[in-house]
Design an enzyme around this catalytic site. Structure first.
Site, short mmCIF file in Angstrom:
data_model
loop_
_atom_site.label_atom_id
_atom_site.label_comp_id
_atom_site.label_asym_id
_atom_site.label_seq_id
_atom_site.Cartn_x
_atom_site.Cartn_y
_atom_site.Cartn_z
N LYS A 206 -12.18 -7.40 34.20
CA LYS A 206 -12.31 -6.69 35.47
C LYS A 206 -12.22 -7.66 36.66
O LYS A 206 -11.52 -7.41 37.63
CB LYS A 206 -13.62 -5.90 35.51
N GLU A 212 -14.24 -16.90 28.73
CA GLU A 212 -13.55 -16.91 27.43
C GLU A 212 -12.17 -16.25 27.55
O GLU A 212 -11.18 -16.76 27.04
CB GLU A 212 -14.39 -16.17 26.38
N GLY A 266 -18.72 -2.05 30.70
CA GLY A 266 -17.79 -2.63 29.73
C GLY A 266 -17.85 -1.99 28.36
O GLY A 266 -16.82 -1.69 27.75
N ARG A 267 -19.07 -1.73 27.86
CA ARG A 267 -19.20 -1.18 26.51
C ARG A 267 -18.90 0.31 26.47
O ARG A 267 -18.89 0.91 25.39
CB ARG A 267 -20.60 -1.47 25.97
N GLU A 352 -26.88 -3.96 23.40
CA GLU A 352 -26.75 -4.39 24.79
C GLU A 352 -27.32 -3.33 25.73
O GLU A 352 -27.81 -3.65 26.81
CB GLU A 352 -25.27 -4.66 25.13
N HIS A 383 -22.38 -3.94 -2.80
CA HIS A 383 -22.36 -5.17 -3.58
C HIS A 383 -22.80 -6.37 -2.75
O HIS A 383 -22.54 -7.52 -3.13
CB HIS A 383 -20.97 -5.39 -4.16
N LYS A 511 -24.48 -17.38 29.98
CA LYS A 511 -23.26 -17.66 30.73
C LYS A 511 -23.49 -18.77 31.75
O LYS A 511 -22.66 -19.68 31.91
CB LYS A 511 -22.79 -16.40 31.46
#
Length: 547
Positions: A206, A212, A266-267, A352, A383, A511
């Site tokens: 945004k 990153e 964002g999520r 979050e 398993h 951050k």
């Protein structure tokens, strides 16, 4: 409502939980032949079965009273009215508007956003069609065979999850890839098998400053320049961002930039232009069906009574387990390989959002909030960690996700998959007593000494809760429903806990420290004197072991 009403509702639930403690849920089934019908809810061809939880009708009544004490109906109304429910940032959380195709006004803090939303969606769809049809090409004039989405968090987890889930619908378009990790291996391994001349990159940030994402974007840009020349950048990149100035500096023209609004977290952004890579992969028509599925649940959440309201029930059951029974984790187990990334997506959505320790007003919360969410597709999980879920000392509620019929998969395989899922949910509920274990061993012809020795190891306590979300097939509309169900579940729990699920201050400190440490890590001569002993020691060790 006043806090006394909330305290009274919580106390009643605590007392009720203690009265249910000696009971075993398998006895509930023996006593009530209609238990499945009484504790399951349908939404068209979607079924939510919660009959294997140790609850009664009284439990649901008391949970509904807690929801009323927390004023859930009014808080839900405020959410859908576009009010500033994200109180710490002064914003609405109106991501639901992005999937509302009804034509009605979509007010966000008093402003009707429908025209803007529809215009941006059509811009996304027009670009997606042009890429899929080969009308937009790379520097060499060839259609794109691959699209690489560069993002992180909500700009990666949602699109990556959905592209995998809807892979049978990705026909006629380029392959979708997702790069998130700042570890250079992520980008390198992805690009190693791609032809850059036929690869389109989407940079999703945004602010166009996410560390990153921009590191990966800069590296991808350098590779394109090295292979195809500087002029190719504008043809091989698009962006999802609101910072046109920074995007232009990167070399991307405004016609290839897609935006969304600060009231879309964002999520919760998969429904927006962040879903561009998904729209290219599966096509605008399938993406529209995905939106319709989310809107189906929005209507259901607003209109269904509490005892028939799937996301409300999911949320309240989570509160029951977290606060009344002290269960700190929640497992999501899709018996659907294409939902392999769904648990990771839900980790961000849930943890979050509700991983908070202060209320909306900034006071310390009085009890536990969000659980640890984890999961893995069945049957792999059986398993791996199911041993702990069956016989460990902690009880973990489970959501099983399962399709009635497969898509592009063998019917026999799916019957085995379906059987395994139901067997696990029954085993968690029913368990196996000591006497049952002994009987089993005797049938195997074991000696009495072996029976006595081995039987305790074959005991399963059972009484371990699970829900089953059963749907006809995993198509775009069903995926939209699944995502929206969990979004609203998280919201319901946030209301009960009186926390803000739409901010994420907890990601800020790391951050900030990473930005401070990066120059020190990169410069071997930089002083570490101002750092704590552990951090300084780790940096010094790295320096002494390089080269």
């Amino acid at each position: 409502m006043p806090q006394t009403a909330v305290a009274s509702a919580l106390k009643a639930l605590d007392v009720h939980a203690s009265t249910l403690a000696p009971a075993h849920v398998r006895n509930f089934f023996a006593q009530d032949p209609d238990r499945f019908q009484n504790f399951s809810v349908s939404l068209d061809d979607f079924l939510f079965d919660f009959s294997k939880h140790k609850i009664t009708g009284e439990t649901l009544r008391l949970l509904a009273a807690l929801a009323e004490a927390r004023d859930l109906p009014s808080r839900r109304a405020a959410l859908f009215a576009g009010e500033a429910v994200n109180n710490t940032e002064g914003r609405a959380a109106m991501h639901m508007a992005l999937r509302d195709l009804s034509g009605r006004p979509l007010p966000v803090q008093g402003v009707d956003m429908r025209r803007e939303i529809e215009a941006e969606r059509e811009k996304v769809f027009a670009f997606a069609r042009a890429v899929r049809e080969g009308k937009l090409t790379g520097a060499g004039g060839l259609p794109f065979t691959d699209v690489v989405n560069i993002g992180i968090g909500g700009s990666d987890l949602g699109p990556a999850m959905a592209a995998r889930a809807l892979s049978p619908y990705a026909k006629g378009g380029p392959r979708a890839h997702f790069v998130a990790n700042v570890d250079g291996a992520d980008l390198s391994d992805t690009l190693a098998r791609l032809d850059l001349s036929r690869t389109l990159f989407i940079v999703s940030s945004k602010t166009f400053t996410t560390q990153e994402t921009m590191a990966n974007a800069a590296s991808a840009r350098a590779r394109v320049v090295a292979a195809l020349g500087e002029a190719a950048v504008g043809l091989h990149f698009a962006a999802v961002s609101t910072r046109l100035d920074k995007v232009a500096q990167f070399g991307i023209e405004p016609s290839r930039v897609f935006g969304f609004w600060d009231w879309v977290g964002g999520r919760y952004s998969l429904w927006s232009a962040i879903g561009l890579a998904l729209a290219i992969a599966v096509g605008p028509e399938n993406f529209t069906d995905f939106l319709r599925g989310g809107h189906d649940v929005d209507i259901h959440f607003q209109e269904a009574p509490l005892d028939k309201n799937i996301p409300a029930l999911m949320g309240l059951l989570g509160v029951w387990h977290r606060n009344m029974l002290g269960r700190a984790a929640h497992a999501v187990i899709p018996y659907d390989q294409r939902l392999a990334r769904f648990p990771a997506y839900l980790q961000q959505l849930d943890m979050e959002s509700n991983g908070k320790s202060v209320t909306r007003d900034g006071a310390l919360v009085a009890g536990a909030t969000g659980p640890i969410v984890f999961g893995e597709p069945g049957t792999n999980g059986q398993h791996a960690f199911f041993q702990l879920l069956h016989q460990g000392t902690d009880v973990t509620p489970i959501d099983f996700l399962l399709a009635a019929e497969p898509i592009d998969a063998d019917a026999h395989h799916h019957a085995l998959l379906f059987s395994n899922c139901l067997a696990q949910s029954e085993a968690f509920m029913r368990g196996r007593t000591l006497e049952e274990a002994k009987t089993l061993l005797r049938k195997e012809g074991r000696s009495e000494a072996d029976v006595e020795r081995l039987a305790p190891h074959k005991v399963f306590s059972g009484d371990r809760p699970s829900s089953t979300l059963l749907y006809r097939r995993l198509d775009p509309r069903t995926l939209g429903r699944l995502v929206a169900l969990y979004e609203h579940k998280v919201f319901v729990q946030s209301v009960i806990w009186d926390i803000n699920p739409f901010d994420q201050w907890g990601v800020e400190l790391g951050k900030e420290l990473a930005s401070r440490l990066a120059p020190i890590v990169e410069d071997d001569k930089a002083s570490t004197a101002a750092l704590d002993g552990s951090t300084a020691g780790l940096i010094d060790w790295r320096r002494s072991h390089q080269g």
